[in-house]
Design an enzyme around this catalytic site. Sequence first.
Site, mmCIF file in Angstrom:
data_model
loop_
_atom_site.group_PDB
_atom_site.id
_atom_site.type_symbol
_atom_site.label_atom_id
_atom_site.label_comp_id
_atom_site.label_asym_id
_atom_site.label_seq_id
_atom_site.Cartn_x
_atom_site.Cartn_y
_atom_site.Cartn_z
ATOM 1 N N ASP A 293 44.939 3.657 54.710
ATOM 2 C CA ASP A 293 44.215 2.992 54.055
ATOM 3 C C ASP A 293 42.572 2.564 54.365
ATOM 4 O OD1 ASP A 293 44.250 1.398 51.568
ATOM 5 O OD2 ASP A 293 43.927 -0.805 53.028
ATOM 6 N N GLU A 340 42.058 7.570 51.675
ATOM 7 C CA GLU A 340 42.218 6.421 50.667
ATOM 8 C C GLU A 340 40.219 6.187 50.968
ATOM 9 O OE1 GLU A 340 40.658 3.656 49.512
ATOM 10 O OE2 GLU A 340 41.467 2.289 50.927
ATOM 11 N N ASP A 393 47.039 -2.242 44.201
ATOM 12 C CA ASP A 393 45.586 -2.909 43.739
ATOM 13 C C ASP A 393 45.037 -2.560 42.416
ATOM 14 O OD1 ASP A 393 46.065 -4.096 46.558
ATOM 15 O OD2 ASP A 393 43.997 -2.557 47.223
#
Length: 494
Positions: A293, A340, A393
């Site tokens: 991430d 990501e 998200d």
Amino acid sequence: AAGVLLHPTALPGDQGIGTLDAHADRFLDLLQAAGAKYWQLCPLGPTGHGDSPYQCFSAFAGNPYLIDLHEFVRHGLLEESELVPLNQAGSERVDYGALYQLKWPLLFKAHSRYQRAGEPALYGNWGEFVRQNASWLDAYAYFRALKDHFGGRPWWEWPADSRNFGQAIGGPLRQDLATAIAAHKFTQYAFFSQWSRLKAGAVRRGIGIIGDIPIFVAADSADVWANPGMFELDPQTFLPIAVAGVPPDYFSADGQLWGNPLYIWPRHAADNYAWWQARLRASFELYDVVRIDHFRGFDAYWRIPFPAKNARAGAWTPGPGLDFFRSMQAAFPDAKIIAEDLGVLTPSVTRLRADTGLPGMAILQFAFGSDAKNLYLPHNLVPNSVIYPGTHDNDTSLGWYATASESERDFVRRYLRVSGREAGWDFIRASYGAVSRLAVIPMQDIFSLGSEARFNSPGQPAGNWRWRYQPSQLDELMGRTVPYLRELAALTGR
């Protein structure tokens, strides 16, 4: 290949939260029947305040909430009747407050009975598990026991001799809390053993697991408590000097103030990123593929002086860059990693991703806000990428379409040559048909759910991570939807 994004907490069941039980096996059956080859998860670590899997008490430990307690009943460590209050916590959404009150006493009760029974080999040799994982397990279990002892306060508010890891590890409280420490180790023994069983079931079905690790760790974690010199902390108070976040963006006008302490990257580089190598080694024992991430933080990260009310007053600060990834490649030459790379993409971020060779991410919901040059439109994608209608998200695709501007909806209809009446499936089909080597679909989109099933709203401090599906919803999919997904996978070479 194609995959499905679903965090295990969203699985159905009667334990107040999804667990590593028969419902997880049934989900694997669905993936196999649908021709999907991957199951993507959010981080599996133990969650704390805010319940976010991206703010865990440890980068190495597993989440005890995911332990299937019915297995303890089968082993005689709990009575079925003792699970009734947990059964009554509800199955519609996760109530983390109730879970905290109800599940931890049951876990500790199971451990007490396990000790009285002479620590039998429930899942294999207990002592061997403790020895093999001592590098992180000892600090984690002691951290959790101290946190319980001090009423849940963050570690920098503990007494001085417990705040300081070097003093605490040899202090008298360690003996006083020996039972609690052992109990927290027991929860990890159970979690990793149950996960290993589920992972083996995935292997048998030809399903790979895509895990997820945040670039940063939580301030209130065993990682920072045990390694304060690796982070930007005040050496006296142990409070952060600066914290992580992102500047104002699509999700928030004030940016996102994550509050994570920042790495002192030169110190990590000095020992060839040993802590990070240990972290990735542990991750590859759990997962077949790791999504890192906030990849852009390795190029430059948003450094916000502490304290701060929001993330506006920050500055981009250089990260470790390609040197970090060269170290990881040398340690894990066969590693499969997804970068990501969402957010503010500067030329240097794009160059770093290209230099690493890692696949980046494309989000279809971000594709229709401008024109034909939008990087996320399918005709602009490259094979070395992973496409998603949306992630954990984002809103669901139906929810996004319902609230998008009319110009965006018009762009969707004209670009995909659709009516917009089933926008969720339009996005699924577009993802499967894209050139990206991997397409990952959120389970909510497969269920054709709206905003009521959104999993997380960045910047919103409460009410996230709670959505769960019901067994009947899976039953309905097994009719026409699963064969259609299998056909779609065959048609698009996935």
